[in-house]
Every structure is written in C-alpha cells, then in structure tokens.
Design a protein around this motif. Structure first.
Motif, PDB file in Angstrom:
ATOM      1  N   GLY A  10       0.426  -1.072  -0.022  1.00 28.63           N
ATOM      2  CA  GLY A  10      -0.481  -0.208  -0.298  1.00 28.63           C
ATOM      3  C   GLY A  10       1.051   1.083   0.072  1.00 28.63           C
ATOM      4  N   ALA A  11       2.086   0.961  -0.125  1.00 26.67           N
ATOM      5  CA  ALA A  11       3.541   2.205   0.076  1.00 26.67           C
ATOM      6  C   ALA A  11       2.983   3.380  -1.248  1.00 26.67           C
ATOM      7  CB  ALA A  11       4.372   1.787   0.382  1.00 26.67           C
ATOM      8  N   ASP A  12       2.574   4.265  -1.383  1.00 25.53           N
ATOM      9  CA  ASP A  12       1.829   4.947  -2.677  1.00 25.53           C
ATOM     10  C   ASP A  12       3.067   6.016  -3.387  1.00 25.53           C
ATOM     11  OD1 ASP A  12      -1.004   4.109  -2.827  1.00 25.53           O
ATOM     12  OD2 ASP A  12      -0.879   5.163  -1.149  1.00 25.53           O
ATOM     13  N   ILE A  13       3.660   6.538  -1.681  1.00 27.35           N
ATOM     14  CA  ILE A  13       4.804   7.364  -2.374  1.00 27.35           C
ATOM     15  C   ILE A  13       6.074   6.910  -1.527  1.00 27.35           C
ATOM     16  CG2 ILE A  13       5.706   9.533  -1.497  1.00 27.35           C
ATOM     17  CD1 ILE A  13       2.500  10.080  -2.043  1.00 27.35           C
ATOM     18  N   PHE A  14       6.857   6.733  -2.161  1.00 19.47           N
ATOM     19  CA  PHE A  14       8.972   6.519  -2.020  1.00 19.47           C
ATOM     20  C   PHE A  14       9.554   8.406  -1.714  1.00 19.47           C
ATOM     21  CE2 PHE A  14       6.554   2.272  -3.118  1.00 19.47           C
ATOM     22  CZ  PHE A  14       7.203   1.878  -2.611  1.00 19.47           C
ATOM     23  N   ARG A  15      10.177   8.222  -0.288  1.00 21.10           N
ATOM     24  CA  ARG A  15      11.312   9.076   0.352  1.00 21.10           C
ATOM     25  C   ARG A  15      12.651   9.471   0.014  1.00 21.10           C
ATOM     26  NH1 ARG A  15      11.989  10.463   5.521  1.00 21.10           N
ATOM     27  NH2 ARG A  15      12.794  12.784   5.481  1.00 21.10           N
ATOM     28  N   LEU A  16      13.335   9.511  -1.087  1.00 21.42           N
ATOM     29  CA  LEU A  16      14.752   9.275  -0.394  1.00 21.42           C
ATOM     30  C   LEU A  16      15.272  10.193   0.123  1.00 21.42           C
ATOM     31  CD1 LEU A  16      15.013   8.513  -4.392  1.00 21.42           C
ATOM     32  CD2 LEU A  16      14.846   7.504  -3.123  1.00 21.42           C
ATOM     33  N   ASN A  17      15.871  10.255   1.528  1.00 17.94           N
ATOM     34  CA  ASN A  17      15.587  11.499   2.754  1.00 17.94           C
ATOM     35  C   ASN A  17      17.080  11.404   2.671  1.00 17.94           C
ATOM     36  OD1 ASN A  17      16.414  12.671   4.474  1.00 17.94           O
ATOM     37  ND2 ASN A  17      15.822  11.389   6.533  1.00 17.94           N
ATOM     38  N   PHE A  18      17.442  12.575   1.561  1.00 13.48           N
ATOM     39  CA  PHE A  18      19.243  13.394   1.341  1.00 13.48           C
ATOM     40  C   PHE A  18      20.299  13.926   2.687  1.00 13.48           C
ATOM     41  CE2 PHE A  18      17.372  12.525  -2.549  1.00 13.48           C
ATOM     42  CZ  PHE A  18      18.821  12.214  -3.692  1.00 13.48           C
ATOM     43  N   SER A  19      19.376  13.763   4.171  1.00 16.95           N
ATOM     44  CA  SER A  19      20.006  13.618   5.143  1.00 16.95           C
ATOM     45  C   SER A  19      20.862  12.123   5.200  1.00 16.95           C
ATOM     46  CB  SER A  19      19.289  13.932   6.370  1.00 16.95           C
ATOM     47  OG  SER A  19      18.687  14.930   5.986  1.00 16.95           O
ATOM     48  N   HIS A  20      20.824  10.742   4.962  1.00 17.60           N
ATOM     49  CA  HIS A  20      21.072   9.934   5.091  1.00 17.60           C
ATOM     50  C   HIS A  20      21.769   9.297   4.213  1.00 17.60           C
ATOM     51  CE1 HIS A  20      20.054  10.198   9.068  1.00 17.60           C
ATOM     52  NE2 HIS A  20      19.014  10.517   8.417  1.00 17.60           N
ATOM     53  N   GLY A  21      22.276   7.942   3.294  1.00 13.34           N
ATOM     54  CA  GLY A  21      22.598   7.792   2.147  1.00 13.34           C
ATOM     55  C   GLY A  21      23.640   7.698   1.196  1.00 13.34           C
ATOM     56  N   SER A  22      24.631   6.972   0.774  1.00 15.36           N
ATOM     57  CA  SER A  22      25.075   7.648  -0.499  1.00 15.36           C
ATOM     58  C   SER A  22      23.804   8.212  -2.221  1.00 15.36           C
ATOM     59  CB  SER A  22      25.797   7.020  -1.417  1.00 15.36           C
ATOM     60  OG  SER A  22      25.314   5.517  -1.656  1.00 15.36           O
ATOM     61  N   ALA A 291      11.305   6.025  10.210  1.00 18.13           N
ATOM     62  CA  ALA A 291      12.311   5.551  10.954  1.00 18.13           C
ATOM     63  C   ALA A 291      11.524   3.833  10.540  1.00 18.13           C
ATOM     64  CB  ALA A 291      12.832   6.200  12.156  1.00 18.13           C
ATOM     65  N   GLU A 292      10.206   4.064  10.902  1.00 19.73           N
ATOM     66  CA  GLU A 292      10.183   2.937  10.391  1.00 19.73           C
ATOM     67  C   GLU A 292       9.814   1.936  10.159  1.00 19.73           C
ATOM     68  OE1 GLU A 292       6.801   5.936  12.140  1.00 19.73           O
ATOM     69  OE2 GLU A 292       7.990   5.734  11.058  1.00 19.73           O
ATOM     70  N   SER A 293       9.828   2.816   8.873  1.00 20.97           N
ATOM     71  CA  SER A 293       9.764   1.375   7.408  1.00 20.97           C
ATOM     72  C   SER A 293      11.437   1.811   6.413  1.00 20.97           C
ATOM     73  CB  SER A 293       9.541   2.105   6.119  1.00 20.97           C
ATOM     74  OG  SER A 293       9.383   3.923   6.305  1.00 20.97           O
ATOM     75  N   ALA A 294      12.660   3.066   7.310  1.00 20.57           N
ATOM     76  CA  ALA A 294      13.642   3.063   6.758  1.00 20.57           C
ATOM     77  C   ALA A 294      15.091   2.254   7.879  1.00 20.57           C
ATOM     78  CB  ALA A 294      14.049   4.661   6.696  1.00 20.57           C
ATOM     79  N   ALA A 295      14.494   2.439   8.658  1.00 17.41           N
ATOM     80  CA  ALA A 295      15.647   2.266   9.471  1.00 17.41           C
ATOM     81  C   ALA A 295      15.015   0.785  10.567  1.00 17.41           C
ATOM     82  CB  ALA A 295      16.629   3.138  10.401  1.00 17.41           C
TER      83      ALA A 295
END
Length: 453
Positions: A10-22, A291-295
């Motif tokens: 059911g996830a409609d939108i995916f967020r790329l968080n540029f505070s983290h990751g390469s 954080a629930e779905s990211a980490a």
C-alpha cells in the motif's frame, strides 16, 4: 524484495532522504521503484527530501559531557579545539549576528535547553535551563531567532544537481521560513519536479498562507516542529496547517513518529493508531513513515498497519462529516464550477466513481479538494501528471498510453477502466468530467453522467 513488498502493501510514495545514504543508494532505490511501476502497471511517486540548513555542535574531547542546570556554557567558532563541559565549537558563523540575548537554544532535539546571556562575534554565552548529556555533532534549534539566508545549503545544491538528472516527482525543502525559500528552489528546479514545503519552524507558521500559495504541497514535519514548539501545541498546529492546505487546494502530508514504537515492536500502541487516524480525520492527503520503514525492524508490518488504519477511518460513517466540515466556496471559473457541480451530481445519482480526463492534473486536484463520496479516477496522457496525482487524496491515476481525441473515445475508455477497476457494477452510475477542445489544459467544461451496462 522488501521495496516490492512495501509497494504491494500500500505504499504510494517513496521518500529518498538526502540527510542519509549515498547518491548511489538513492539512484538504486529509485530504479527499483520505477521498475515496480512498470511491472504492476501502477503509477508511483518519488519524493526527494533535501537535508536543509541543520545546525550542529562540533566534537568533544570526551565522548560525552553532562550539562547541569544553572551552569554556563559557551558555543564558539574555535573549530580546532575539542569541546568540554564549559564550551564547544559551533561552526556556523552566519548564525552569530542574529542570535539575541534572552533567546532560547535547544540541543539534541530539544532534550537540552540553553538561554542566551551574551553574544560576541566569536562566542554565544548561555546558561543551562534544562540539563542533560550532550555528545558530538548533536543538532541545535533556534526557535526564537530568524536566520536569514537561503534554505539551500552547499550540500543541498550538490544533491539537487543529482536529483534533477533523475526522474523524481517531488522535492521537499527543509526548514522553510518564508515563501521566498520556495521561490529560490523553483529557480533551480524550474518545471522538472513539484515542490513540497516542510513546515517545522515558527517562522513558517507565521508565513503559512504565503508558503501554501507558493508550494505545490506541504509536509507537517512534526519532528523538528515539536522541538521548535512546545509539544502540546503540535496537534493544534497540525490541524491548522492541514486546514490551510485544504482551503487552498494543496496536498498535505503528516509525518514523523506516526508508528514510532514499530521501529522495534511488531505492533503499534493504541495511541499511535489513534494518531494516524486523527491525521486522516483532519483531512491529510498522505501520512508518512520515517524510521519505521527506513531503519526499523518491521517495515512491512508498519506499512500494512498504516494502510489498515486509513481504510478503517475511511469506512467510518462519520468520516464524511469530518472531511466536509471545511466550507469551500468554488472560484468563479468554469473549471471550478464544473467540479463543484459534479460534486452535487455525484450525491444525487449516488455515483460510485468520478472520472476526470485531465491534461495538467488541476481538475483532479480540485476534485480531491471537494472530498467526494466516491473514488476519483484520473485519466491522463502524461506519466508525470499521473505520478504527481498519487499524492492527492482519493485520486487513482491512470496513465493513458494512447491519445483520446473525442467524446466517444473517452466514454469508451472510461467505461472500460471503471469496470476493470471494479469501481461500478452493472446498473450503477459514475460521473465523467472533461474539457473541450480535448488535450488543452484548463478547459474542463463538461460533465457527463454514465451508467454501467
């Protein structure tokens, strides 16, 4: 595989968080989402979230110090000297001229509070009002001082250069203070993506109407908002922001700590499910997991739970009453009046769906603003528009691979998709809105009532 599971849950939108990751991490994840979009023939939306000007203290000689209530503590520009229990480097010289005596500084997400006693060009002298442990690189919030300058940092500009080469749909701007911050980002983005203003500072609340007008969508970013404001004020601020967006017809996301305990636990607390439900009752277009779905340990269960809560609220007989508590007077334009009239027709005919044939997506945005009692099916020949509309309440975008050039072709296509999507059974009615001439933005001028045979 997990992203695919989240997509199907059911996830409609995916967020790329540029505070983290390469950058490569973000590129890989974007490509996975786009591949899923093709595999399932279901448009999805990608939000690139810029870090923004986050202020942090420097390093300490020891791993951690403890600040005690009543003691003095200095933040200075001496970046070469490790910090101790009396001082620490604060490598943000642009901040010093704008910090006022008597102002409040909040450290480590508000866990520590300092009061400014004196400011020099090199040092900020403070007294500790709320004690606690402090370690290297913790964040600093200045809720009572306006720090001028661009909301875009050097890191943001570097990330933006990468983002604009990708196929993202929305770019989120952190720590917005005024509508000028949105205009600055627009100069870089041009028309390559829509802009989400993150509301997390007192200055943004003061300038809310202008920010909503300038941005394409908003996010109630409750993490920093709850640091900059006393936590007891956040629920009312959330409702204020959502209502302002509803009135102006801009999509709004409610974010942060929605199912926080599910970072570790497989089920949420009852208070958390109530929190998600209240955001839906408030009229939010989307609710966001962080954080629930990211980490977290249970990303799939978190998405599944959020989906269940949303569906449960929308099936509540009182939900429609809440969603229409805001009185929206339509503008005196043909498009607005047609959307308003379609709302009346939907109710009179007990229509099970409303179909918008839209070029720019504006018709479906307006339809979403009215909160009809049935799903909104947005037919568009632009994949960018289909993805953008994914964020809007009640809208199911459908990308048309072939051009629709006349009324007969549109009616046939709408009929086919309504049955395919099981939005109406035999004998049930649905309503279609479109503009003549076909394919010209801003010309919605026609309503047609249909019955499934």
């Amino acid at each position: 595989k997990m992203i695919e599971n989240l997509f199907n849950a059911g996830a409609d939108i995916f967020r790329l968080n540029f505070s983290h990751g390469s950058i490569e991490d973000h590129r890989k994840n974007l490509e996975i989402v786009r591949a899923l979009e093709k595999k399932y023939n279901h448009s999805s939306c990608i939000l690139a979230d810029l870090q923004g000007p986050k202020f942090r203290v420097g390093t300490f000689a020891q791993d951690k110090i403890y600040l005690r209530t009543g003691q003095t503590f200095v933040l200075d520009l001496n970046i070469n000297a490790p910090g101790n229990e009396h001082r620490v480097a604060f490598p943000h010289k642009e901040v010093f001229p704008h910090v006022q005596k008597g102002s409040k500084l909040l450290l480590d997400d508000g866990k520590i509070e300092l009061k400014v006693e004196k400011v020099t060009p090199q040092e900020i002298h403070t007294v500790v009002r709320v004690s606690g442990p402090l370690s290297s690189h913790k964040g600093v919030n200045l809720p009572e001082d306006t720090i001028p300058g661009s909301a875009l940092t050097e890191k943001d500009l570097k990330d933006l250069n990468f983002i604009l080469k990708l196929d993202v749909d929305f770019i989120a701007l952190s720590f917005v203070q005024t509508s000028d911050d949105i205009k600055t980002l627009q100069k870089h983005v041009k028309n390559k993506a829509k802009i989400v203003a993150k509301i997390e500072k007192p200055q943004a609340i003061k300038n809310l109407d202008a920010i909503v007008h300038e941005a394409d969508a908003l996010m109630v970013a409750r993490g920093d908002l709850g640091v900059e404001f006393p936590p007891e004020k956040v629920p009312a601020l959330q409702k204020h922001v959502v209502k302002t967006c509803r009135i102006q017809g801009k999509p709004v996301i409610v974010a942060t700590q929605m199912l926080e305990s599910m970072i570790d636990a497989p089920t949420p607390t009852r208070a958390e499910t109530s929190d998600v439900a209240n955001a839906v009752y408030d009229g939010a277009d989307a609710v966001m997991l962080s954080a629930e779905s990211a980490a977290g340990r249970h990303p799939l269960e978190s998405v599944d739970m959020m989906t269940k809560v949303i569906q449960s609220v929308e099936q509540d007989k009182h939900y429609a009453e809440f969603s229409r508590l805001i009185s929206l007077a339509p503008e005196k334009t043909v498009t607005h009046q047609v959307t308003h009239a379609s709302q009346i027709l939907i109710g009179a005919l007990e229509a099970t769906a409303v179909v918008n044939y839209t070029t720019s997506g504006m018709t479906s945005l307006r339809q979403s603003q009215t909160r009809p009692s049935c799903p909104i099916l947005a037919l568009t020949e632009s994949m960018a528009v289909a993805r953008m509309l994914t964020l809007s309440w009640g809208v199911s975008p459908y990308y048309l691979r072939q051009t629709v050039s006349n009324f007969e072709a549109l009616t046939e296509k709408a009929h086919q998709i309504v049955k395919e999507k099981k939005l109406a059974r035999k004998g049930q009615r649905y309503v279609t809105t479109f503009g003549v001439p076909f394919g010209k933005p801003g010309t919605t001028n026609t309503i047609h009532a249909n019955v499934v045979k």
